[in-house]
Design an enzyme around this catalytic site. Structure first.
Site, short mmCIF file in Angstrom:
data_model
loop_
_atom_site.label_atom_id
_atom_site.label_comp_id
_atom_site.label_asym_id
_atom_site.label_seq_id
_atom_site.Cartn_x
_atom_site.Cartn_y
_atom_site.Cartn_z
N ASP A 162 0.83 -1.20 0.00
CA ASP A 162 0.00 0.00 0.00
C ASP A 162 0.86 1.26 0.00
OD1 ASP A 162 -2.42 1.79 0.68
OD2 ASP A 162 -3.28 -0.22 0.68
N HIS A 202 -3.50 5.50 3.71
CA HIS A 202 -4.39 4.52 3.11
C HIS A 202 -4.11 3.10 3.60
CE1 HIS A 202 -6.01 2.11 -0.38
NE2 HIS A 202 -7.00 2.95 -0.21
N SER A 381 -11.06 -0.57 -1.91
CA SER A 381 -9.87 -0.61 -1.07
C SER A 381 -10.15 -1.31 0.25
CB SER A 381 -9.39 0.81 -0.77
OG SER A 381 -8.74 1.37 -1.87
#
Length: 519
Positions: A162, A202, A381
């Protein structure tokens, strides 16, 4: 100054490959070797490292900077002027040079360009977790059935690729995996240092969907799995290099013995440089660098789970790489009521395969932010790691299964398996059913879920056509009786109060007794 181009230089050999294949511990951990052995996967040419003499000659070539490397694809990601890069073809050991800007490739072959990254779109007793607000995203998958039988990911290792993991080393919802040493390590491939608790937030949110834990608020789908955290995404930039960093991290994950790779990243169009754009025709599972790397990862016995993409509302709605790869489990998003999220990218792959593969909740998914606040966010996601965590739990239940077998079990348990489409793929998996069916392979009778809230399902031999089920209270009083068949094997227990009950199951030559826990 001449503009800098992105390219891959591919080598045509590995002269010392056999030396490494004869001594695999030089290149793989014992756990990685065991994973291969358990799945009857032999080492091959792709496992051997790049030839160091070749790498050195490229590094010292005028105007060339080496940005990443891949032993699987026997290639380097390089940066330099068009002339400097083209000059590398003079080396006898160079097989080909491929520019990220495909207009520079004289063969006209479609090759690597870039993406729309979802990081930019973001955002010993039975285990009875209080899932709090995260209950729906687990129960939709019947994942609580696995948790209640102590399948919580223990013994499985998940690598997360990520944009960064700030706050994982400090925030409260990650305390459990920190205190239990479930974070095994990681690396920041973007900055080339060991501080993976940096970069974009994220990855932190993605990890929380699997490994987060906050009583009455958030329970991840694999709270007892172990994790490696790899930063491969350049948060502020769209660049083909990110695909190469991903593949480099996947190779490291393989060498460490990782079981599952989860990646909430997708590569298709590029907002920074349109020369690096892919087109839908490139989403065939074999064109993008990252998808080819993901397919090799699967060939090593790893399950690769990828977000389908958040482009469902865009003009180009299709999945990107690596979700387009044949063996990658591409996960789309549904709402809390199992309706496809409008943003979830659709299939099929360009060559007509069903994509996405399966679905999980990605609308208003419950996650942790970097400060430890339990919040909701939208995106494939989050449906992706929710699914990856459940797959780890199922694989814990069946450690002897291969990655292909586990992948098949998950997909075959999905609610649209017989009628897949381009929006939902094969649908929403039922991990309780997958667990039961896995048991049923080696047994003539299985009852699930247990504990149960509404219904119990009896799986029994196809040779048995009809059966009688009687439920008794703990005092021996008959409280339910029903005839069931193989075509209609469900029994409602909604009318029963919470507690322990006993059952008898009688059919042609098959008699079973046992205990049912009604929640």
């Amino acid at each position: 100054m001449f503009s800098q181009e992105e390219a891959w230089v591919y080598f045509n050999s590995k002269p010392n490959a056999q030396t490494y294949l004869n001594s695999p511990l030089l290149i793989l951990s014992q756990r990685a070797i065991d994973r291969r052995t358990n799945q009857n996967i032999a080492l091959n040419f792709t496992d051997a490292p790049l030839e160091t003499a070749y790498v050195s000659q490229i590094k010292t070539s005028s105007g060339i900077t080496v940005m990443a490397k891949s032993k699987w694809l026997n290639a380097l990601h390089i940066r330099g002027t068009q002339a400097s890069i083209s000059a590398l073809t003079a080396f006898a050991f160079v097989d080909k040079v491929v520019f990220a800007n495909k207009s520079l490739n004289l063969t006209g072959k479609k090759v690597l360009q870039n993406k729309v990254s979802q990081t930019k779109n973001k955002l010993e007793t039975a285990v009875n977790y209080n899932y709090g607000t995260s209950a729906n995203q687990i129960q939709m998958l019947n994942g609580h059935v696995l948790h209640q039988q102590n399948y919580t990911g223990s013994g499985k290792i998940i690598a997360v690729m990520d944009a960064g993991f700030p706050g994982v080393n400090t925030a409260e919802p990650f305390r459990k995996i920190r205190d239990n040493n479930q974070i095994l390590g990681g690396y920041d491939y973007v900055s080339r240092n060991a501080n993976f608790y940096a970069g974009g937030s994220h990855g932190t949110m993605v990890l929380s969907a699997m490994g987060g834990y906050k009583e009455n608020a958030l329970v991840g789908t694999a709270p007892d799995a172990s994790y490696y955290l790899f930063r491969t995404e350049i948060d502020a930039l769209e660049n083909p290099l990110e695909e190469s960093l991903w593949v480099e991290a996947a190779e490291k994950a393989d060498s460490l013995g990782v079981d599952i790779i989860t990646t909430s990243l997708g590569y298709f169009g590029d907002r920074n440089n349109p020369d690096y754009n892919y087109t839908y025709s490139d989403m065939n599972g074999v064109t993008t660098f990252i998808s080819r790397g993901a397919e090799i990862a699967f060939s090593k016995g790893i399950i690769v789970v990828a977000a389908a993409g958040n482009e469902g509302g865009q003009t180009e709605k299709h999945i990107g790489g690596p979700a387009d790869a044949v063996s990658v489990i591409a996960v789309g998003s549904v709402t809390g009521t199992k309706v496809k999220s409008s943003f979830s990218s659709i299939g099929p792959s360009y060559d007509g395969r069903i994509k996405p593969d399966i679905m999980a909740q990605g609308s208003s998914a419950v996650i942790s932010d970097i400060s430890g606040n339990i919040v909701t966010s939208d995106g494939t996601s989050f449906s992706c790691p929710i699914m990856a965590g459940m797959i780890a739990c199922l694989w814990q239940a069946y450690p002897e299964k291969t990655n292909q077998e586990i992948r098949t079990m998950v997909i075959q348990s999905a609610d649209k398996y017989l009628t897949p489409d381009n929006n939902y793929g094969y649908g929403i998996p039922n991990f309780g059913a997958a667990l039961a069916v896995g048991n049923f392979v080696n047994n003539d009778f299985v009852l699930y879920p247990n504990p149960a809230k509404t219904n119990v399902t009896f799986l029994f031999s196809n040779e048995v056509h009809n059966a009688s089920v009687i439920i008794y209270s703990i005092l021996g009083e008959k409280v339910l009786e029903k005839k069931i068949t193989g075509q209609n094997p469900d029994l409602s227990v909604e009318s029963l109060k919470s507690g322990i009950y006993f059952y008898t199951f009688d059919a042609d030559g098959l008699h079973k007794t046992g205990k049912i826990i009604k929640q």
